[in-house]
Design an enzyme around this catalytic site. Structure first.
Site, PDB file in Angstrom:
ATOM      1  N   LYS A  22      -7.151 -25.087  42.971  1.00  0.00           N
ATOM      2  CA  LYS A  22      -7.326 -23.646  43.241  1.00  0.00           C
ATOM      3  C   LYS A  22      -8.263 -23.429  44.424  1.00  0.00           C
ATOM      4  O   LYS A  22      -8.054 -22.546  45.244  1.00  0.00           O
ATOM      5  CB  LYS A  22      -7.849 -22.946  41.977  1.00  0.00           C
ATOM      6  CG  LYS A  22      -6.772 -22.853  40.902  1.00  0.00           C
ATOM      7  CD  LYS A  22      -7.282 -22.329  39.589  1.00  0.00           C
ATOM      8  CE  LYS A  22      -8.069 -23.357  38.845  1.00  0.00           C
ATOM      9  NZ  LYS A  22      -8.199 -23.180  37.404  1.00  0.00           N
ATOM     10  N   SER A  30      -7.495 -29.578  38.416  1.00  0.00           N
ATOM     11  CA  SER A  30      -7.231 -28.166  38.122  1.00  0.00           C
ATOM     12  C   SER A  30      -8.140 -27.268  38.970  1.00  0.00           C
ATOM     13  O   SER A  30      -7.682 -26.354  39.663  1.00  0.00           O
ATOM     14  CB  SER A  30      -7.467 -27.934  36.618  1.00  0.00           C
ATOM     15  OG  SER A  30      -7.588 -26.577  36.320  1.00  0.00           O
TER      16      SER A  30
END
Ligand code: URA
Length: 436
Positions: free
Chosen positions: A187, A183
């Site tokens: 990004k 996760s």
């Protein structure tokens, strides 16, 4: 391919191929696979785990689910920093001008997020006029001229992660190291930096509560970054008490400015020098981290880092007068001190609970549409190991809503543990994880 079969495969502990993982990620992002099947798959992952290879494939599938920032137009090596989050974490506000003053471009896109205080973007918005919505052209022009730009995220970087995270949050599948790592790294990779410095926090105010898990998370993220060609290192750092003294928005900006003047809290300054030195060493500006620390210290001592802060604020239309006069930052109508009820030494400060006090005072948002009180927050006067006498102030609380104050005071008092023995001094840095 059928989602049912992939759930079963993971439930039985088998490894999924890159194609199978991509089928899951893109299918879910496009709304083809329903929540209930992804929820089942996530729970299977939680119990059966992902291999290192599967974790990298999941990360890259999420990167490829949306836009990717192309920083190739910005001259020079691009290094990004990411913190897993903590209470009083204003390192970006110090590091961005410090590292830019060393000549390394800092291109930051930040989300607003939810939490006990605002994110970096909200903190910067406590400076009057500060514009966080630059066009892409303005963003790149500013990077070329000033070497630092911090803007609110517009396009969707790794939209798959947003969907997965929302589902993990309601299915008790957040706290898996592979899922957290993919996760965060999806990004960062989509945000375009060539090198990444991670600040993995551990302690009562952090996501990771124990040191072994924090190192495991750090190693997994470093492995992901390096295996996809991003030079990545991680520092595991202390979050067993808030970082620095200030927790809020305007109060954190003021503390960051103090730190750039060389008058900041020791833990914050030490951490910023360490993270910043890693960044400029990776950028090749200095031969090693030790030289990096010395170089950054000189930039603070000479006033160059502070001057870069002025330049940065001015470039984004903010009132750079706050650098010389923090009184120009939003001031709270109400302020009250919380006094110690005992003599002794501070043994512990429950950092997560201090975060809740900031929230109670109005410094954070529980829902996306909530408004932040930029002046709300608190300043601690005592940290772990400090001597305290009955009646001495432990903290000062700030808010524009007086009805929030009584409960906040009561909560703050409970965050402190005071005892007779002076505890050992704490290290802010617990260790470094590199790809080697
Ligand atoms: N922060 C993230 O961005 N993702 C997680 O999964 C956990 C913390």
């Amino acid at each position: 391919m059928r989602m049912y079969d992939l759930i079963m495969k993971k439930r039985q502990g088998e490894e999924l191929s890159a194609e199978e993982i991509d089928f899951i990620v893109q299918g879910y992002t496009r709304g083809i696979i329903p929540d209930y099947q992804i929820a089942a798959w996530l729970m299977a992952v939680y119990f059966q785990k992902l291999s290192a290879r599967e974790t990298v494939d999941l990360t890259m599938s999420m990167v490829n689910s949306g836009e990717k920032l192309d920083l190739s137009k910005v001259p020079g090596p691009k290094v990004d920093k990411h913190s897993t989050g903590g209470v009083g974490d204003k390192t970006t506000l110090v590091l961005a001008p410090m590292v830019a003053a060393a000549g390394v471009p800092v291109a930051k896109m930040s989300g607003r997020g939810l939490g006990h205080t605002g994110g970096t973007i909200d903190k910067l918005e406590s400076i009057r006029g500060f514009n966080v919505s630059l066009t892409q052209q303005q963003f790149f022009q500013q990077l070329e001229k000033v070497k630092v730009a911090v803007v609110a995220q517009t396009g969707e970087l790794a939209p798959a992660d947003k969907k997965f995270y929302a589902l993990r949050d309601v299915t008790a599948t957040v706290d898996d190291i592979s899922l957290i790592s993919s996760s965060i790294m999806s990004k960062k990779i989509a945000a375009g930096a060539e090198s990444i410095v991670l600040d993995v926090k551990v302690g009562s105010g952090a996501f990771m509560r124990n040191i072994d898990d924090a190192f495991k998370l750090a190693r997994t993220m470093v492995e992901i970054g390096n295996s996809v060609g991003r030079n990545t290192v991680a520092l595991v750092t202390d979050m067993d008490q808030p970082l620095g003294f200030a927790v809020g928005n305007a109060v954190e900006v003021a503390e960051a400015i103090d730190t750039l003047k060389g008058r900041g809290p020791r833990d914050l300054y030490t951490l910023c020098l360490e993270l910043g030195a890693q960044m400029i060493a990776m950028a090749g500006v200095v031969p090693n981290v030790e030289e990096g620390k010395k170089h950054l210290q000189q930039l603070v001592d000479s006033g160059a880092a502070l001057e870069k802060m002025r330049e940065f604020i001015t470039a984004q239309n903010g009132d750079a007068g706050v650098v010389d006069d923090p009184g120009k930052l939003p001031q709270a109508k109400y302020q009250e001190q919380v006094l110690a009820g005992d003599d002794g030494y501070v043994q512990a400060i429950a950092a997560d609970e201090v975060g809740k006090v900031a929230m109670q005072l109005g410094a954070g948002r529980a829902a996306k549409e909530d408004k932040i009180d930029h002046a709300a927050g608190l300043i601690l006067h005592k940290k772990i190991g400090d001597k305290v006498q009955t009646g001495e102030p432990l903290a000062t609380l700030y808010t524009n809503d007086s009805s929030r104050m009584p409960q906040a005071k009561e909560m703050l008092l409970k965050t402190y543990t005071i005892g007779a023995r002076q505890p050992e001094p704490r290290n802010i840095i617990h260790g470094l994880v590199t790809g080697q």
